[in-house]
Write a protein that holds these residues in place. Structure first.
Motif, mmCIF file in Angstrom:
data_model
loop_
_atom_site.group_PDB
_atom_site.id
_atom_site.type_symbol
_atom_site.label_atom_id
_atom_site.label_comp_id
_atom_site.label_asym_id
_atom_site.label_seq_id
_atom_site.Cartn_x
_atom_site.Cartn_y
_atom_site.Cartn_z
ATOM 1 N N GLY A 66 57.575 30.833 10.005
ATOM 2 C CA GLY A 66 56.926 30.656 11.290
ATOM 3 C C GLY A 66 57.810 31.140 12.428
ATOM 4 O O GLY A 66 59.038 31.052 12.363
ATOM 5 N N MET A 67 57.149 31.684 13.461
ATOM 6 C CA MET A 67 57.871 32.183 14.627
ATOM 7 C C MET A 67 57.123 31.767 15.894
ATOM 8 O O MET A 67 55.890 31.690 15.894
ATOM 9 C CB MET A 67 57.945 33.722 14.597
ATOM 10 C CG MET A 67 58.795 34.289 13.506
ATOM 11 S SD MET A 67 60.524 34.301 13.962
ATOM 12 C CE MET A 67 60.534 35.617 15.188
ATOM 13 N N PHE A 68 57.902 31.502 16.957
ATOM 14 C CA PHE A 68 57.319 31.252 18.268
ATOM 15 C C PHE A 68 57.781 32.348 19.216
ATOM 16 O O PHE A 68 58.909 32.811 19.129
ATOM 17 C CB PHE A 68 57.797 29.901 18.819
ATOM 18 C CG PHE A 68 57.256 28.716 18.094
ATOM 19 C CD1 PHE A 68 57.938 28.182 17.012
ATOM 20 C CD2 PHE A 68 56.072 28.119 18.499
ATOM 21 C CE1 PHE A 68 57.444 27.072 16.343
ATOM 22 C CE2 PHE A 68 55.572 27.008 17.831
ATOM 23 C CZ PHE A 68 56.260 26.482 16.754
ATOM 24 N N VAL A 69 56.895 32.747 20.119
ATOM 25 C CA VAL A 69 57.287 33.687 21.161
ATOM 26 C C VAL A 69 56.501 33.371 22.413
ATOM 27 O O VAL A 69 55.348 32.912 22.345
ATOM 28 C CB VAL A 69 57.046 35.144 20.716
ATOM 29 C CG1 VAL A 69 55.556 35.442 20.528
ATOM 30 C CG2 VAL A 69 57.666 36.124 21.695
ATOM 31 N N GLN A 70 57.128 33.583 23.545
ATOM 32 C CA GLN A 70 56.438 33.326 24.792
ATOM 33 C C GLN A 70 55.605 34.559 25.163
ATOM 34 O O GLN A 70 55.993 35.716 24.872
ATOM 35 C CB GLN A 70 57.446 33.033 25.902
ATOM 36 C CG GLN A 70 56.934 32.096 26.956
ATOM 37 C CD GLN A 70 58.056 31.413 27.720
ATOM 38 O OE1 GLN A 70 59.203 31.860 27.702
ATOM 39 N NE2 GLN A 70 57.733 30.326 28.380
ATOM 40 N N GLU A 71 54.491 34.303 25.777
ATOM 41 C CA GLU A 71 53.608 35.378 26.241
ATOM 42 C C GLU A 71 54.411 36.405 27.031
ATOM 43 O O GLU A 71 55.326 36.058 27.793
ATOM 44 C CB GLU A 71 52.530 34.757 27.128
ATOM 45 C CG GLU A 71 51.269 35.550 27.265
ATOM 46 C CD GLU A 71 50.220 34.802 28.086
ATOM 47 O OE1 GLU A 71 50.522 33.691 28.574
ATOM 48 O OE2 GLU A 71 49.123 35.354 28.235
ATOM 49 N N LYS A 72 54.099 37.689 26.801
ATOM 50 C CA LYS A 72 54.688 38.846 27.473
ATOM 51 C C LYS A 72 56.069 39.213 26.923
ATOM 52 O O LYS A 72 56.619 40.249 27.326
ATOM 53 C CB LYS A 72 54.766 38.648 28.989
ATOM 54 C CG LYS A 72 53.407 38.454 29.643
ATOM 55 C CD LYS A 72 53.521 38.226 31.139
ATOM 56 C CE LYS A 72 52.144 37.889 31.717
ATOM 57 N NZ LYS A 72 52.228 37.543 33.154
ATOM 58 N N GLU A 73 56.623 38.396 26.029
ATOM 59 C CA GLU A 73 57.904 38.737 25.420
ATOM 60 C C GLU A 73 57.653 39.591 24.174
ATOM 61 O O GLU A 73 56.566 39.608 23.604
ATOM 62 C CB GLU A 73 58.667 37.472 25.031
ATOM 63 C CG GLU A 73 59.039 36.576 26.207
ATOM 64 C CD GLU A 73 60.083 37.233 27.096
ATOM 65 O OE1 GLU A 73 59.892 37.222 28.329
ATOM 66 O OE2 GLU A 73 61.074 37.766 26.570
ATOM 67 N N GLY A 131 53.748 40.370 0.930
ATOM 68 C CA GLY A 131 54.691 39.283 1.134
ATOM 69 C C GLY A 131 53.939 37.991 1.415
ATOM 70 O O GLY A 131 52.711 37.979 1.483
ATOM 71 N N LYS A 132 54.676 36.900 1.598
ATOM 72 C CA LYS A 132 54.045 35.586 1.797
ATOM 73 C C LYS A 132 53.601 35.351 3.229
ATOM 74 O O LYS A 132 52.907 34.381 3.503
ATOM 75 C CB LYS A 132 54.986 34.475 1.344
ATOM 76 C CG LYS A 132 55.213 34.478 -0.158
ATOM 77 C CD LYS A 132 55.887 33.215 -0.633
ATOM 78 C CE LYS A 132 55.955 33.220 -2.155
ATOM 79 N NZ LYS A 132 56.565 31.986 -2.693
ATOM 80 N N GLY A 133 54.020 36.203 4.132
ATOM 81 C CA GLY A 133 53.516 36.129 5.483
ATOM 82 C C GLY A 133 54.390 35.349 6.448
ATOM 83 O O GLY A 133 55.240 34.533 6.044
ATOM 84 N N THR A 134 54.191 35.622 7.734
ATOM 85 C CA THR A 134 54.853 34.908 8.828
ATOM 86 C C THR A 134 53.781 34.443 9.800
ATOM 87 O O THR A 134 52.931 35.233 10.222
ATOM 88 C CB THR A 134 55.843 35.823 9.569
ATOM 89 O OG1 THR A 134 56.890 36.202 8.694
ATOM 90 C CG2 THR A 134 56.425 35.123 10.788
ATOM 91 N N SER A 135 53.824 33.165 10.136
ATOM 92 C CA SER A 135 52.874 32.622 11.098
ATOM 93 C C SER A 135 53.468 32.767 12.494
ATOM 94 O O SER A 135 54.545 32.233 12.776
ATOM 95 C CB SER A 135 52.602 31.148 10.788
ATOM 96 O OG SER A 135 51.749 30.597 11.769
ATOM 97 N N LEU A 136 52.793 33.484 13.359
ATOM 98 C CA LEU A 136 53.266 33.718 14.723
ATOM 99 C C LEU A 136 52.434 32.905 15.706
ATOM 100 O O LEU A 136 51.201 32.950 15.675
ATOM 101 C CB LEU A 136 53.187 35.201 15.082
ATOM 102 C CG LEU A 136 53.586 35.558 16.516
ATOM 103 C CD1 LEU A 136 55.073 35.312 16.730
ATOM 104 C CD2 LEU A 136 53.236 37.007 16.834
ATOM 105 N N LEU A 137 53.109 32.174 16.567
ATOM 106 C CA LEU A 137 52.437 31.432 17.627
ATOM 107 C C LEU A 137 52.952 31.920 18.966
ATOM 108 O O LEU A 137 54.160 31.892 19.223
ATOM 109 C CB LEU A 137 52.685 29.929 17.483
ATOM 110 C CG LEU A 137 51.988 29.042 18.519
ATOM 111 C CD1 LEU A 137 50.477 29.173 18.405
ATOM 112 C CD2 LEU A 137 52.400 27.579 18.354
ATOM 113 N N VAL A 138 52.029 32.404 19.786
ATOM 114 C CA VAL A 138 52.371 32.873 21.122
ATOM 115 C C VAL A 138 52.032 31.773 22.115
ATOM 116 O O VAL A 138 50.885 31.302 22.174
ATOM 117 C CB VAL A 138 51.600 34.163 21.469
ATOM 118 C CG1 VAL A 138 51.983 34.657 22.858
ATOM 119 C CG2 VAL A 138 51.871 35.235 20.426
ATOM 120 N N THR A 139 53.022 31.367 22.905
ATOM 121 C CA THR A 139 52.835 30.266 23.845
ATOM 122 C C THR A 139 52.751 30.792 25.283
ATOM 123 O O THR A 139 53.351 31.808 25.600
ATOM 124 C CB THR A 139 53.990 29.269 23.732
ATOM 125 O OG1 THR A 139 55.220 29.966 24.026
ATOM 126 C CG2 THR A 139 54.070 28.686 22.344
#
Lengths: 114, 116
Positions: free
Chosen positions: A10-17, A105-113
């Motif tokens: 899992g990954m988090f990223v802020q909007e526009k980054e 692959g098993k995948g990465t869950s991305l959440l954009v905040t």
């Protein structure tokens, strides 16, 4: 046999980054293709980008680019200027001329905040 | 528009019953594939077919069967021998080539099978 490894569950990223999703692979085939797919919660698989093993330049498709490092056997996906709609599962996959089926692959869950 | 149709979107079956998932494509693709996806997991290949009347086992073929009588159709039967059939099933198709191109892989929207 081919193997695809995505080490980030899992990954988090802020909007526009910008965000980089990692993918490493292992294959004995001299020719192969690398793919990235996006899977939103609806379940459909959306093709994002393709890189052939003999392509000299890194592939780009709009906000998506593939950082292909052949010697390191890595094919990282870079998403620039993240948007809320980019929140989804992302899968790295590959195929080769010894077999047409995609190997995932098993995948990465991305959440954009916001 | 060309594409792949999977039906139904949701399917419920009782344990011990066989069930057949439909996959139809109008892309004139030679190759078709069935994948299984479990929660939080990647896609695993069940069966694939590169030409009519021919198909090969993938990594997890046990408990499944397929047929390829027409180029457009590649139905998957989940048999009672499949121990954990509850999963999301995706069908795909592609062209075939002599070199390495992206083969135009296209996916259906999937069937979510629940066995109770």
């Amino acid at each position: 046999a081919q193997k695809i490894t995505q080490t980030q569950p899992g990954m988090f990223v802020q909007e526009k980054e910008a965000v980089t999703l990692d993918c490493t692979y292992d294959t004995s085939d001299p020719s192969y293709g690398l793919f990235w797919y996006k899977q939103p919660s609806s379940g459909e698989m959306i093709f994002l980008i393709y890189q052939g093993s003999y392509d000299q330049q890194n592939a780009t498709e709009g906000r998506y680019s593939l950082n292909f490092q052949k010697a390191r056997k890595s094919a990282n996906l870079v998403i620039s200027a993240s948007q809320l709609g980019d929140s989804a599962m992302y899968f790295c996959a590959m195929t080769s001329n010894s077999g047409y089926a995609l190997n995932f692959g098993k995948g990465t869950s991305l959440l954009v905040t916001p | 528009d060309g594409g792949i149709t999977q039906s139904p979107k949701y399917l419920f079956r009782k344990e011990g019953q066989n069930v057949t998932l439909s996959c139809e494509q109008n892309l004139n693709h030679d190759a078709m594939y069935w994948y299984r996806q479990d929660p939080g997991q990647g896609l695993r290949l069940i069966y694939y077919s590169q030409i009519v009347n021919d198909f090969q086992k993938g990594d997890i073929a046990e408990g499944y069967s397929v047929s390829r009588e027409k180029k457009e159709s590649f139905p998957l039967t989940v048999t009672s021998a499949q121990k954990n059939p509850t999963a999301f099933y995706l069908c795909a198709s592609s062209t075939q080539g002599t070199g390495l191109e992206d083969y135009g892989y296209t996916f259906g929207s999937g069937t979510r099978l629940t066995v109770v």
